[in-house]
Every structure is written in C-alpha cells, then in structure tokens.
Motif scaffolding. Structure first.
Motif, PDB file in Angstrom:
ATOM      1  N   THR A 169       2.519 -37.336  33.883  1.00  0.00           N
ATOM      2  CA  THR A 169       3.466 -37.912  32.923  1.00  0.00           C
ATOM      3  C   THR A 169       4.235 -36.820  32.204  1.00  0.00           C
ATOM      4  OG1 THR A 169       2.054 -39.855  32.589  1.00  0.00           O
ATOM      5  CG2 THR A 169       3.695 -39.371  30.883  1.00  0.00           C
ATOM      6  N   ILE A 170       3.529 -35.833  31.682  1.00  0.00           N
ATOM      7  CA  ILE A 170       4.194 -34.750  30.953  1.00  0.00           C
ATOM      8  C   ILE A 170       5.086 -33.948  31.887  1.00  0.00           C
ATOM      9  CG2 ILE A 170       3.822 -32.608  29.686  1.00  0.00           C
ATOM     10  CD1 ILE A 170       1.332 -33.822  28.482  1.00  0.00           C
ATOM     11  N   ALA A 171       4.599 -33.651  33.113  1.00  0.00           N
ATOM     12  CA  ALA A 171       5.392 -32.864  34.055  1.00  0.00           C
ATOM     13  C   ALA A 171       6.716 -33.546  34.358  1.00  0.00           C
ATOM     14  CB  ALA A 171       4.593 -32.630  35.334  1.00  0.00           C
ATOM     15  N   ARG A 172       6.684 -34.888  34.566  1.00  0.00           N
ATOM     16  CA  ARG A 172       7.930 -35.585  34.873  1.00  0.00           C
ATOM     17  C   ARG A 172       8.861 -35.626  33.674  1.00  0.00           C
ATOM     18  NH1 ARG A 172       8.067 -41.548  37.498  1.00  0.00           N
ATOM     19  NH2 ARG A 172       7.123 -40.368  39.228  1.00  0.00           N
ATOM     20  N   LEU A 173       8.321 -35.913  32.497  1.00  0.00           N
ATOM     21  CA  LEU A 173       9.161 -35.972  31.304  1.00  0.00           C
ATOM     22  C   LEU A 173       9.770 -34.604  30.984  1.00  0.00           C
ATOM     23  CD1 LEU A 173       7.003 -38.259  28.971  1.00  0.00           C
ATOM     24  CD2 LEU A 173       9.057 -38.892  30.271  1.00  0.00           C
TER      25      LEU A 173
END
Length: 454
Positions: free
Chosen positions: A266-270
């Motif tokens: 989630t963090i990587a994509r955001l």
C-alpha cells in the motif's frame, strides 16, 4: 664338352665394352679399320647409350615418386592473446551538504557484499529533524495495527467528527500542509493514508493515527514499541506529522525505514503516485517531484525550511545489468529543495555512469597467422564481436584456447577466447580466415631439401 653360359647385367657388359674400346687403335688408324670392326663399334655405342638411359630413367622415377609423396612440415602459427584495458574508476558524486546514506540491492557481485547494507554515506550519523518523513513512520505504525490485505484493499471507513475538522485550522495556523476534512465526511482507510502521504496533509496524519489507536498518547506508545521492535534506536517520534523538529532520525535508521516502507504494497504504491483526485479532497500532487526521474519511485519528502530539506527515496536504476539496481537512499539537511533534488539526481547519475559496456573485440579481428614453406598463408581471427559490462575499474582478464586445425579451411573453428570482469563472462569463437592448400607437384619436385616433417 660342356659349355658354361655366364649371365651378365648391364653394368658388367658396359665395363666389358669400355675395356674393348681401350684396345682400339687411335682415330687415325681407325680410318683404315675394316668396315666389320666399325659396325661392331657402333653396336657397342648403342648398347652403352641404352644402358645409361635405362639407369637415368630408373633413378628419376624413384625421385619423382618420393618427392610427390614425401610429408611436408605443418604450417607455422604465430598468435597473441589480445589484452583489454580496464575502464577508468568511477567517480561517485557525494552530496556536499547535509548527511546522506545509500543502500544498493542487486549489485553485490559488482559493488561488494556490503552494498545492500550502507554502500556509501557522508556527514555524520547523528539524529536530525526529519520533518514530514515522519508521516511515513506514522503510516507504517497504523498499518501494523490496522493492516490492509493488499494495495487495492480500501479497508474500513473512517468518519471524521468535529475534533477532526478542527485539525484543519490547527495545522493551517502552524503553516503545515492540510487537506479538506468536513465534519461528518467519511473516507476509506486507504484514501485517508493517500491524503496523508501524497500531498503530505498533516491534519490527516493526526486524524488517522488517533482513529487507529484511540488517542495520540496510545499512538505514540505504539510508535515507540514499533521502533524498538525494528531496532531503530536512533529515531525519536513525539507527534505524527513532523511539524515538531524533535522528530529525529539518523541516515542509517532511515535506510531501514525506507526498506520497510517499500516492502509494504500500500505504501509503495501510494509513494509512487504522482497525483490523485479524491471526492471531498479534490486534486492532489505528490510532494516528491523527482518521481519518474532516474528511476525514482518513492518515498517521502520533508522540510522545515532552509537547510532542512530531506528526501527518503527509492529508485530502480537501470545500468545495463540483468536486472535494475534497487536503491534506497536518504538525504537530510539539504540547503533547499532544488539543491537536495540536484544532489540525489547527480549521485544516481554517477552510479549509473560507473557501469560500462566495454568493447572487447570486433568480428574478424586478427590474433594470429599461419604460414607455410610453400608460401601459402591464413589468418587466425575472432569470429564475432563481443563486449562486457563492468563496474568502475574492475580488471578484465582474458584467456585463449586453440587447437591445431584439421584441414586449415576458411571458417574452421579452432578454439575460443574468454573475457571475465567481475560476475560477467563473454566468449567468442576463434576461426581461420582463408585456406591453406597443399603444395603443388612442381614445388615438391623443385624443393627436395624442404620436404619432410621435421
């Protein structure tokens, strides 16, 4: 009476005839010799000539047979192993202001086994204010308590009350980045994290962390436990946004935090999202304006003014190897956003430029020759072009293996040449260019002393 017949060979008869010739009178006297004697002399001369001719023909026939079938010496080979000079050593452009550290995965064979730890750094490893990089830690702590199934999972819905709405005014006064949060509005956990990370909205950082733990006290307690669990002893967090300069960390700790963030889907994509538009919030742009440059795909910016510009970043850097280098880096205390961005791009560029595709050989390159006593020649050549990827001034070693040609024909493969630099190896065939024909019959007949295989 018994008569004995003695057989005689040609040489005996020749000797006998010559003896009789010695008994003949002188020339003057021979003019008066009886015609019968003259006929006898002529017959003897004819016999001598026939015998000499037979001997010469027999001798010549033996030589011709030997000369046409005698072995000849093999072609003489001269060759040299071509050497390749190592490229110039890489010059790494280390940032000149603040402190930085960089970790590189996927390049241990080139850069050494410590590269995936801290490969290079400058400045001290003392704690510095990290500003809005704090929000990355806040997101990690929240997701540790309220995990999402994957990057597409919206998660539970968060409804904002009057206390949340008041955060807008609180952070507006403090000069922090904010985003709309009307009383009674709602948003998924995923989108709330997006609003906290992409435009770096401080009011969302506090609202989401309070929602996840019930209070700021509980959030900070959970954060301290999370830092201890991951061995991040150089990091201190006193509030969830980074507006307080007492939120500090070291370059070494931030490299570890960056890897944890990049591993969370989630963090990587955001962190890799350049812009986003959400209902109730509107259009948002990522504060990391380096996204897409030099392979940079995350993570978080932060600044508290001059000489406090920070960037924790990840990059997938293509250097021509089998796969890209996975980089996690941090710069703390840059003079300005522009200088910090320039330092990071220059550093990544110098790493990329430190990898070289070095030419090794061209197809048809001479490395030797074959020559014969009868003047025929052929070349020993490298059969194909080759190059190799190297890092910095890594030495390039060369080995060459050849065999004696079977027929000395054009295109005949007679060995290989191999180059090695670091983890990479390239091989090319060695072949004959041109053909060596056997010596002609005339050359054999006219060069008796050059016949034989020694």
């Amino acid at each position: 009476m018994t008569t004995h017949h003695h057989s005689s060979d040609g040489l005996s008869e020749l000797t006998e005839l010559m003896r009789h010739e010695e008994e003949l009178p002188s020339r003057r006297a021979s003019r008066q010799v009886d015609p019968q004697i003259r006929r006898a002399r002529r017959r003897r001369r004819l016999i001598v000539a026939a015998i000499v001719t037979a001997v010469v023909l027999a001798t010549t026939g033996g030589y011709v047979g030997w000369a046409l079938n005698a072995p000849v010496r093999s072609p003489v080979v001269t060759s040299q192993t071509p050497q390749v000079s190592a490229p110039a050593a890489a010059t790494i452009a280390l940032p000149s202001d603040g402190a930085f550290a960089i970790s590189i995965s996927g390049a241990d064979d080139y850069l050494g086994t410590t590269a995936s730890g801290i490969w290079a750094s400058s400045g001290t490893d003392e704690p510095r204010s990290i500003a809005s990089i704090t929000k990355l830690i806040t997101a990690l702590v929240v997701l540790d308590a309220k995990p999402l199934a994957d990057a597409d999972d919206a998660g539970p819905t968060i409804t904002f009350d009057k206390a949340d709405h008041d955060l807008y005014d609180k952070y507006y006064v403090l000069g922090a980045t904010i985003a709309a949060m009307p009383t009674g509005s709602s948003m998924s956990q995923h989108d709330a994290l997006a609003t906290m990370l992409i435009p770096s909205a401080s009011n969302y950082a506090e609202a989401v962390s309070t929602w996840a733990f019930g209070s700021q006290w509980a959030f900070l307690n959970a954060t301290r436990g999370w830092l201890d669990t991951h061995g991040l002893t150089g990091t201190t967090i006193v509030e969830p946004t980074g507006i307080d300069p007492r939120n500090t960390s070291t370059p070494g700790d931030l490299i570890a935090i960056g890897k944890l963030a990049a591993a969370d889907p989630t963090i990587a994509r955001l962190a890799a999202t350049p812009s986003l538009s959400l209902p109730g919030v509107g259009a948002m742009s990522n504060t990391n304006d380096l996204l897409g440059s030099a392979g940079i795909d995350g993570l978080k910016t932060g600044n508290l003014g001059e000489n406090s510009y920070n960037l924790l970043y990840t990059a997938s850097l293509d250097v021509g190897a089998a796969g890209p280098l996975e980089i996690t880096g941090v710069l703390l205390g840059g003079f300005s956003r522009q200088s910090a961005d320039h330092s990071v791009l220059t550093l990544l560029g110098s790493i990329r430029d430190g990898f070289h595709q070095v030419p090794l050989a061209d197809a048809g390159q001479d490395i030797g020759a074959y020559s014969t006593l009868w003047g025929d020649t052929a070349r020993m050549v490298i059969g194909e072009s080759a190059s190799i990827l190297t890092w910095s001034d890594t030495p390039i070693t060369v080995t060459m293996e050849t065999t004696t040609p079977a027929i000395y024909a054009d295109g005949e493969v007679l060995g290989s040449i191999t180059w090695t630099a670091g983890p990479n190896t390239e091989t090319a065939v060695i072949e004959i260019e041109g053909s060596i024909e056997p010596p002609t019959a005339w050359w054999r007949l006219t060069h008796p002393f050059e016949l034989g295989d020694s």
